[in-house]
Design a protein around this motif. Structure first.
Motif, PDB file in Angstrom:
ATOM      1  N   LEU A   1       0.840  -1.204   0.000  1.00 41.22           N
ATOM      2  CA  LEU A   1       0.000   0.000   0.000  1.00 41.22           C
ATOM      3  C   LEU A   1       0.877   1.257   0.000  1.00 41.22           C
ATOM      4  CD1 LEU A   1      -2.890   1.109   0.119  1.00 41.22           C
ATOM      5  CD2 LEU A   1      -2.696   1.066   2.597  1.00 41.22           C
ATOM      6  N   ASP A   2       1.890   1.295   0.859  1.00 43.30           N
ATOM      7  CA  ASP A   2       2.804   2.445   0.905  1.00 43.30           C
ATOM      8  C   ASP A   2       3.504   2.649  -0.430  1.00 43.30           C
ATOM      9  OD1 ASP A   2       2.270   2.872   3.632  1.00 43.30           O
ATOM     10  OD2 ASP A   2       4.003   1.680   4.275  1.00 43.30           O
TER      11      ASP A   2
ATOM     12  N   ALA B   1       2.733   1.494  -3.422  1.00 41.46           N
ATOM     13  CA  ALA B   1       1.796   1.819  -4.498  1.00 41.46           C
ATOM     14  C   ALA B   1       1.437   3.304  -4.447  1.00 41.46           C
ATOM     15  CB  ALA B   1       0.549   0.959  -4.392  1.00 41.46           C
ATOM     16  N   TYR B   2       1.147   3.792  -3.259  1.00 45.34           N
ATOM     17  CA  TYR B   2       0.789   5.202  -3.095  1.00 45.34           C
ATOM     18  C   TYR B   2       1.940   6.105  -3.556  1.00 45.34           C
ATOM     19  CZ  TYR B   2      -0.359   9.623  -0.864  1.00 45.34           C
ATOM     20  OH  TYR B   2      -0.604  10.960  -0.626  1.00 45.34           O
ATOM     21  N   GLU B   3       3.158   5.780  -3.150  1.00 49.55           N
ATOM     22  CA  GLU B   3       4.326   6.589  -3.502  1.00 49.55           C
ATOM     23  C   GLU B   3       4.563   6.627  -5.008  1.00 49.55           C
ATOM     24  OE1 GLU B   3       7.468   4.856  -1.201  1.00 49.55           O
ATOM     25  OE2 GLU B   3       6.631   5.601   0.686  1.00 49.55           O
TER      26      GLU B   3
ATOM     27  N   ASP C   1       2.162   6.235  -7.291  1.00 51.87           N
ATOM     28  CA  ASP C   1       0.900   6.571  -7.963  1.00 51.87           C
ATOM     29  C   ASP C   1       0.320   5.368  -8.716  1.00 51.87           C
ATOM     30  OD1 ASP C   1      -1.234   8.266  -8.620  1.00 51.87           O
ATOM     31  OD2 ASP C   1      -0.275   8.900 -10.494  1.00 51.87           O
TER      32      ASP C   1
ATOM     33  N   THR D   1      -2.116   1.558  -8.100  1.00 58.93           N
ATOM     34  CA  THR D   1      -3.050   0.916  -7.186  1.00 58.93           C
ATOM     35  C   THR D   1      -2.324  -0.236  -6.505  1.00 58.93           C
ATOM     36  OG1 THR D   1      -3.888  -0.683  -8.802  1.00 58.93           O
ATOM     37  CG2 THR D   1      -5.021   1.460  -8.695  1.00 58.93           C
ATOM     38  N   PRO D   2      -2.696  -0.552  -5.261  1.00 57.52           N
ATOM     39  CA  PRO D   2      -2.077  -1.699  -4.595  1.00 57.52           C
ATOM     40  C   PRO D   2      -2.266  -2.991  -5.387  1.00 57.52           C
ATOM     41  CG  PRO D   2      -3.245  -0.365  -2.995  1.00 57.52           C
ATOM     42  CD  PRO D   2      -3.592   0.177  -4.368  1.00 57.52           C
TER      43      PRO D   2
END
Length: 72
Positions: free
Chosen positions: A24-25, A27-29, A31, A33-34
């Motif tokens: 999750l971290d 993927a967010y960094e 841009d 999706t997980p």
């Protein structure tokens, strides 16, 4: 150089775990999706050139780090 989705996925996971990050971290960094990251790590999908650039820029790595051949 030959590479495989499996090797790419293993490298993604190795790098992520070395940075002590969750999917999750990461993927967010980058841009993403997980789910997309999970599929790449499992070798079920191949990232586009644009996605590879996003990952490298977000994580401060070089593309060669992703395509490095697995060590025996």
């Amino acid at each position: 150089m030959q590479w495989s989705k499996k090797a790419l996925g293993a490298n993604l996971r190795r790098i992520r775990m070395a940075m002590n990050k969750t999917q999750l971290d990461f993927a967010y960094e980058a841009d993403l999706t997980p789910n997309a990251l999970a599929k790449m790590e499992c070798g079920l999908s191949t990232p586009s050139t644009e996605t590879i650039c996003k990952i490298c820029n977000a994580w401060g790595i070089e593309p060669n780090d992703l395509f490095r051949k697995e060590q025996a």
